[in-house]
Scaffold this motif. Structure first.
Motif, mmCIF file in Angstrom:
data_model
loop_
_atom_site.group_PDB
_atom_site.id
_atom_site.type_symbol
_atom_site.label_atom_id
_atom_site.label_comp_id
_atom_site.label_asym_id
_atom_site.label_seq_id
_atom_site.Cartn_x
_atom_site.Cartn_y
_atom_site.Cartn_z
ATOM 1 N N ILE A 270 -36.225 -28.401 -17.417
ATOM 2 C CA ILE A 270 -36.135 -27.187 -18.233
ATOM 3 C C ILE A 270 -36.551 -26.038 -17.322
ATOM 4 C CG2 ILE A 270 -36.860 -26.039 -20.353
ATOM 5 C CD1 ILE A 270 -37.574 -29.714 -19.954
ATOM 6 N N ASP A 271 -35.579 -25.331 -16.777
ATOM 7 C CA ASP A 271 -35.864 -24.359 -15.722
ATOM 8 C C ASP A 271 -35.132 -23.044 -15.970
ATOM 9 O OD1 ASP A 271 -36.853 -23.921 -12.759
ATOM 10 O OD2 ASP A 271 -34.761 -23.256 -12.799
ATOM 11 N N GLY A 272 -35.861 -21.942 -15.802
ATOM 12 C CA GLY A 272 -35.251 -20.619 -15.808
ATOM 13 C C GLY A 272 -34.775 -20.136 -17.154
ATOM 14 N N ASN A 273 -35.302 -20.692 -18.242
ATOM 15 C CA ASN A 273 -34.892 -20.253 -19.575
ATOM 16 C C ASN A 273 -35.749 -19.084 -20.040
ATOM 17 O OD1 ASN A 273 -32.952 -22.595 -20.343
ATOM 18 N ND2 ASN A 273 -34.780 -23.609 -19.562
ATOM 19 N N GLY A 459 -33.720 -16.568 -9.176
ATOM 20 C CA GLY A 459 -33.063 -17.211 -8.046
ATOM 21 C C GLY A 459 -33.609 -16.814 -6.692
ATOM 22 N N THR A 460 -34.707 -16.064 -6.653
ATOM 23 C CA THR A 460 -35.318 -15.663 -5.387
ATOM 24 C C THR A 460 -36.062 -16.845 -4.776
ATOM 25 O OG1 THR A 460 -35.585 -13.413 -6.215
ATOM 26 C CG2 THR A 460 -36.898 -14.031 -4.289
ATOM 27 N N SER A 461 -35.895 -17.033 -3.477
ATOM 28 C CA SER A 461 -36.511 -18.168 -2.798
ATOM 29 C C SER A 461 -38.037 -18.083 -2.848
ATOM 30 C CB SER A 461 -36.054 -18.223 -1.343
ATOM 31 O OG SER A 461 -36.748 -19.233 -0.649
ATOM 32 N N GLN A 465 -42.247 -16.383 -0.008
ATOM 33 C CA GLN A 465 -43.185 -15.763 -0.932
ATOM 34 C C GLN A 465 -43.227 -16.587 -2.208
ATOM 35 O OE1 GLN A 465 -45.386 -12.981 -0.995
ATOM 36 N NE2 GLN A 465 -45.911 -14.057 -2.887
ATOM 37 N N ASN A 466 -44.365 -17.202 -2.460
ATOM 38 C CA ASN A 466 -44.512 -18.021 -3.654
ATOM 39 C C ASN A 466 -45.659 -17.473 -4.487
ATOM 40 O OD1 ASN A 466 -44.155 -19.971 -5.546
ATOM 41 N ND2 ASN A 466 -44.886 -21.673 -4.292
ATOM 42 N N SER A 467 -45.390 -17.235 -5.764
ATOM 43 C CA SER A 467 -46.373 -16.596 -6.621
ATOM 44 C C SER A 467 -46.549 -17.398 -7.902
ATOM 45 C CB SER A 467 -45.935 -15.170 -6.952
ATOM 46 O OG SER A 467 -46.828 -14.555 -7.851
ATOM 47 N N VAL A 468 -47.718 -17.217 -8.515
ATOM 48 C CA VAL A 468 -47.970 -17.779 -9.842
ATOM 49 C C VAL A 468 -47.021 -17.128 -10.849
ATOM 50 C CG1 VAL A 468 -49.666 -17.860 -11.710
ATOM 51 C CG2 VAL A 468 -50.360 -18.373 -9.356
ATOM 52 N N GLY A 469 -46.551 -17.877 -11.816
ATOM 53 C CA GLY A 469 -45.637 -17.352 -12.829
ATOM 54 C C GLY A 469 -44.190 -17.597 -12.480
ATOM 55 N N ALA A 470 -43.312 -17.104 -13.336
ATOM 56 C CA ALA A 470 -41.874 -17.337 -13.178
ATOM 57 C C ALA A 470 -41.211 -16.366 -12.222
ATOM 58 C CB ALA A 470 -41.185 -17.251 -14.545
ATOM 59 N N ILE A 471 -41.913 -15.285 -11.882
ATOM 60 C CA ILE A 471 -41.264 -14.185 -11.154
ATOM 61 C C ILE A 471 -42.010 -13.880 -9.867
ATOM 62 C CG2 ILE A 471 -40.583 -11.760 -11.280
ATOM 63 C CD1 ILE A 471 -40.548 -12.119 -14.372
ATOM 64 N N ASN A 472 -41.270 -13.841 -8.771
ATOM 65 C CA ASN A 472 -41.800 -13.393 -7.484
ATOM 66 C C ASN A 472 -41.461 -11.924 -7.271
ATOM 67 O OD1 ASN A 472 -43.131 -15.567 -6.336
ATOM 68 N ND2 ASN A 472 -41.288 -16.423 -5.410
ATOM 69 N N LEU A 473 -42.426 -11.156 -6.822
ATOM 70 C CA LEU A 473 -42.168 -9.758 -6.471
ATOM 71 C C LEU A 473 -41.734 -9.671 -5.010
ATOM 72 C CD1 LEU A 473 -45.269 -8.089 -8.176
ATOM 73 C CD2 LEU A 473 -42.973 -8.370 -9.105
#
Length: 767
Positions: A270-273, A459-461, A465-473
């Motif tokens: 279950i990814d990216g929903n 879809g950002t690699s 850069q790896n961050s907590v949460g669903a979204i990388n800045l």
């Protein structure tokens, strides 16, 4: 050399034209021509259905195409070919394509509208239904079960379709795995627009179901991706996963009252929903977790106010030695890199636990197996009101490992220990429903196999850069969460133009009947003061408001005969305000049809006087009201009150979703004032909502058959407060369900029996 090249090109072009000329493109104008063309079809052929209405057609599309040369059945012009009446379409063979058809103004005479198979031995593989619409193609009787699309075989695809308005029993789309020919199927359900689907009033209203209990341990490998679930409110399960190895990626669940439920089956992704709720509803959920080996990553939850089964992330307890149709233990599940914005207590564990009811339930129903070897890591939780607890647990959470989850809320429990970090961080609004942190939280837990979470929500690699949460800045400029043009057909108008309400002034009986008939849905009828004598029912089959012109001089409607004053039809919505209704003791004030109530009705009564009717409201079996509301009204001298008790099959169904009785007076109602009943009980199907508040009941229930004044058997959510019961000759006012937290609050009881609380209400389990 150049001459040889030119000659070779010309030869290939000629062969191409010869190959294409072998294909047959045939236009058909009726059912006979259509089936005749299908009987002769071969690989590469195209059958074109002529523009117009095709009524009462049962299409069997059989053929054997190839990957390079599929066989196509299409409408002449997208949106101009409508299939109506008692019609269906079944396909069988290889490499078939169906497109550009519109099902409307009818229902299937079989169990499906579109079926990737004809019988148990003939089904479709490598076939596709695309750019089609199924709109309100629902059974006249809501209790009749069907599926709009059934997927059998392997490697089939449903894409760019609109499926809207299913209101009867049964999932909208169903994937079957009964037999080796149908497992490992790799079906694709992609880029569709599902919904709106109205509330059904019980179970079996899913939008998608993949497998069933009996085949739930079979591998399916179905992909549900890039779909828009738009107000899919059929029941608590929007998607019901009941098989192994399925993927749910990049779907949007918009204001849908339910959840993506991993009901049975294992090892799902279950990814990216994206789950978008709102402030108005506590019924919109996220993901509910049961079983083994799921990976839940990169999902974004916004404004999910649901609790328990409908919380943003609900993790259930299992039943020891559970049968296939109940609840397996949650084990080896990973929940990582998800973002929760303004969700009420987004992590809820051991939902539905009942280990304290061993003396009430059989062993097969006791959910005592807590989650084990579960990892909650790198999730981000933000609430504007930080006093919302990020975690709620109904049992011990000793089998869950928490690592590097960040929240701005204060963790007021001892759960998660150092694995839930409270820190002060800010978020900014980037687009509608999209809120992103002002900086990355880069203290990331690198667990086993976490490197396979290779990208973020957009879809950002995650490699650099790896961050907590669903979204990388950083997030790219002009990033949005919703682009409705991606889903469904291009040609179908998804939203009707806004209608400008018209007002009709009424002065006499004939005008009332005539103007009600010609009024458009949404119009208002304003009645001049006076008496309107009527000997026929007023039919409500659209959204209509009837109101007195002068609040101090209410129009009085007097009804003769034995028919209901108001006949509530499917889709009928009546707002009745500042009116006096009088009967002759032989009819109902309001009643549904006795059959063919294909869709819900709604009734709103305000500042109205109702008297001298046999029954105030009568709702028949298979009828359903989304909302019934009586507010600030005076109801007296009727034999019986509001009757919502006809779903007695113990299937979990009920006759109304929301019942509001507020600020009203009931005087001399001879038998039960309210009979609101739900037969059968499945704890995961949450429903029945009663608000009984600030009312006065006087001299009611004197008929000998009256045993109880307010009957709410099996209704889950009840507010029973600030009512006055005076001189009602009964023993019992109501029995409230203690297990569900129901209790009377600030009620006054004078010479009227008692309000009882029964902790463990006897309910017949549906399983």
């Amino acid at each position: 050399m150049k001459k040889h090249t030119v000659l070779l090109s010309l030869t290939l072009l000629l062969l191409s034209f010869q190959s294409k000329s072998q294909f047959n493109i045939q236009k058909v104008t009726n059912s006979f021509e259509l089936q005749n063309a299908i009987s002769k079809v071969k690989a590469g052929d195209v059958i074109i259905m002529a523009n117009g209405i095709w009524k009462d057609v049962n299409i069997k599309f059989i053929g054997k195409g190839t990957k390079e040369n599929p066989i196509t059945l299409t409408g002449e012009t997208a949106g101009k070919v409508t299939i109506e009446g008692a019609s269906d379409l079944k396909l069988s063979g290889e490499y078939l394509i169906i497109k550009d058809l519109h099902f409307k103004n009818g229902y299937t005479p079989s169990s499906t509208v579109i079926q990737f198979g004809i019988d148990s031995k003939t089904f479709a593989n490598h076939s596709r239904v695309t750019n089609c619409v199924i709109e309100n193609f629902t059974q006249p009787n809501r209790e009749v079960s069907d599926h709009w699309v059934e997927l059998w075989g392997r490697y089939n695809q449903l894409d760019h379709c609109n499926l809207i308005g299913k209101s009867n029993f049964g999932p909208t789309v169903r994937v079957f795995l009964k037999g080796n020919e149908h497992i490992n199927n790799y079906h694709k359900i992609v880029y569709n627009h599902f919904g709106p689907r109205p509330r059904k009033g019980g179970p079996h209203g899913e939008t998608i179901q993949i497998g069933d209990s009996g085949t739930s341990m079979a591998p399916s490998y179905t992909s549900v991706a890039n779909n828009f679930f738009d107000r899919c409110n059929g029941e608590v399960e929007i998607i019901s996963n009941k098989s192994n190895y399925n993927e749910f990626r990049n779907n949007i669940f918009f204001e849908s009252e339910g959840s993506l439920v991993l009901r049975h089956g294992n090892y799902c992704t279950i990814d990216g929903n994206i789950f978008i709720g709102n402030e108005k509803s506590e019924f919109m959920g996220g993901i509910r977790v049961i079983n083994t080996g799921h990976w839940i990553t990169n999902n974004y939850f916004y404004n999910i106010k649901g609790k328990g089964f409908r919380s943003a992330l609900a993790v259930m307890n299992g039943i020891p030695k559970s049968p296939l149709n109940r609840y397996m233990q949650v084990t080896d599940v990973v929940v990582a890199n998800n973002t929760f914005i303004d969700c009420i207590s987004p992590f809820q564990f051991s939902v539905g636990v009942n280990i304290d009811k061993k003396d009430v339930l059989p062993p097969s129903e006791i959910r005592s197996e807590r989650p084990e070897r579960m990892i909650m890591a790198n999730n981000l939780i933000y609430n504007q009101t930080p006093d919302n607890y990020p975690i709620v647990a109904y049992d011990k959470v000793d089998g869950v490992l928490f690592k590097n989850n960040f929240t701005n809320a204060i963790n007021k429990t001892d759960i998660a220990n150092t694995g839930l970090v409270t820190t002060d961080f800010q978020i900014n609004k980037a687009a509608d429903y999209l809120y992103i942190p002002t900086k990355n939280q880069d203290d990331v837990y690198k667990g086993f196999d976490f490197d396979k979470i290779a990208t973020d929500l957009f879809g950002t690699s995650r490699k650099t850069q790896n961050s907590v949460g669903a979204i990388n800045l950083p997030v790219k400029p002009n990033t949005t969460l919703i682009n409705k043009t991606l889903y469904g057909t291009i040609w179908f108008v998804k939203e009707a133009p806004v209608y400008v309400t018209k007002t009709h002034h009424v002065t006499n009986n004939n005008e009332l009947i005539k103007k009600l008939k010609i009024a458009h849905s949404g119009d208002i009828l304003i009645l001049k003061a006076g008496v309107y004598k009527l000997d026929a029912s007023l039919v409500i089959n659209k959204n209509i408001t009837i109101i007195s012109k002068d609040k101090k001089r209410k129009a009085e409607l007097q009804f003769e005969g034995d028919k209901a004053a108001f006949d509530m039809h499917p889709k009928g919505v009546l707002y009745l305000e500042n009116i006096v209704l009088k009967g002759n003791k032989s009819q109902c004030a309001f009643a549904s049809l006795e059959k063919n109530m294909s869709q819900a009705f709604n009734l709103f009564v305000k500042n109205t006087e109702i008297s001298d009717f046999k029954t105030v409201l009568m709702v028949y079996k298979a009828s359903f009201a989304d909302t019934i509301s009586f507010d600030n009204s005076n109801i007296k001298n009727c034999s019986s009150g509001i009757v919502l008790n006809t779903e007695t099959d113990a299937g979990g169904d009920y006759n109304a979703e929301f019942v509001y009785i507020t600020n009203s007076k009931f005087d001399n109602i001879e038998s039960t004032v309210l009979d609101y009943y739900r037969g059968g009980y499945d704890e995961s199907t949450i429903g029945g909502n009663l608000i009984l508040k600030n009312n006065t009941f006087t001299n009611c229930g004197k008929a000998e058959k009256s045993k109880i004044l307010i009957q709410n058997q099996g209704i889950v959510n009840v507010d029973f407060s600030n009512n006055t019961f005076k001189n009602n000759p009964i023993d019992t006012i109501a029995i409230l369900w203690g297990e569900k937290g129901q209790k009377p609050v600030n009620n006054t009881v004078i010479n009227s029996g008692e309000i009882k609380i029964e902790q463990n209400l006897k309910q017949k389990l549906m399983y």
